[in-house]
Design an enzyme around this catalytic site. Structure first.
Site, PDB file in Angstrom:
ATOM      1  N   ASP A 107      48.519  39.859  43.582  1.00  0.00           N
ATOM      2  CA  ASP A 107      47.935  38.807  44.422  1.00  0.00           C
ATOM      3  C   ASP A 107      48.717  38.763  45.732  1.00  0.00           C
ATOM      4  OD1 ASP A 107      46.836  36.546  45.491  1.00  0.00           O
ATOM      5  OD2 ASP A 107      47.236  35.245  43.793  1.00  0.00           O
ATOM      6  N   LYS A 135      44.286  41.920  45.308  1.00  0.00           N
ATOM      7  CA  LYS A 135      43.623  40.973  46.214  1.00  0.00           C
ATOM      8  C   LYS A 135      44.014  41.278  47.665  1.00  0.00           C
ATOM      9  CE  LYS A 135      43.129  37.192  42.943  1.00  0.00           C
ATOM     10  NZ  LYS A 135      43.462  35.779  42.661  1.00  0.00           N
TER      11      LYS A 135
END
Ligand code: IMP
Ligand code: MG
Length: 184
Positions: A107, A135
């Protein structure tokens, strides 16, 4: 567990079981080409990477051993702080070995950056990273991801090892949750 079991908790399937399987085939082939028969120590990051580790490792022809680390990011809220505590360290001495970190998702990349620094200090022969999901924010860090399955939008996802409050890890696909699950 499947989509039916999730009922109204499931907002949408982002990556299907078939899509994951196909991409893991490709990633395994890429990893085999990279290491060309050298032995590799796969390091799975608990708990999320359990599914990727199981499914990716079984596709590899490269000789591997496996070990696991559990880390926890300090700080409150849902954001990663980058300050990491080791909950479970490796059982293996990694000195002089080819290491491949196996992750479920990157992330912010803060947890993994810390892990890379930590493992590098143990003087492995090499250190690479494989992740199923990444991400956008992670893609912008200087963290070099060697094998990436899918770049996904900046949404919270569950399934295939990923949880919300400990649940949904055993969902075979990657999906998003309906707002009422978070809202209570
Ligand atoms: P990072 O330090 O921000 O890269 O956070 C990495 C960790 O946060 C992952 O290993 C996951 O455990 C968790 N995480 C990040 N995004 C998600 C998500 O969308 N669903 C579930 N867990 C997530
Ligand atoms: Mg993880």
């Amino acid at each position: 567990m499947d989509a039916l079991d999730m009922g109204e908790d499931l907002a949408k399937v982002l990556i299907s079981e078939d899509e994951i399987a196909t991409r893991l085939d490709e990633m395994a082939a890429e990893i085999d080409r990279t290491y060309a028969g050298e032995e590799v120590l796969l390091i799975g990051v608990l708990n999320g990477a359990v599914m990727v580790m199981a499914d990716l490792s079984r596709r590899l022809h490269t000789p591997v051993t496996m070990d696991w680390m559990a880390v926890s990011s300090y700080g409150s809220g849902t954001r990663s702080s980058g300050v990491v505590r080791i909950l479970k360290d490796l059982s293996t001495d990694v000195h002089g070995k080819h290491l491949l970190i196996v992750e479920d998702i990157i992330d912010s990349g803060l947890t993994l950056s810390w892990l890379v620094k930590n493992l590098s200090s143990r003087e492995p022969a090499s250190l690479k990273i494989a992740t199923l999901l990444r991400k956008p924010e992670a893609a912008q860090t200087d963290l070099q991801v060697d094998f990436c399955g899918f770049d996904i939008p900046n949404e919270f996802v569950i399934g295939y090892g990923l949880d919300f409050a400990g649940r949904y890890r055993n969902v075979p696909f990657v999906g998003t949750l309906a707002p009422h699950v978070y809202g209570g």
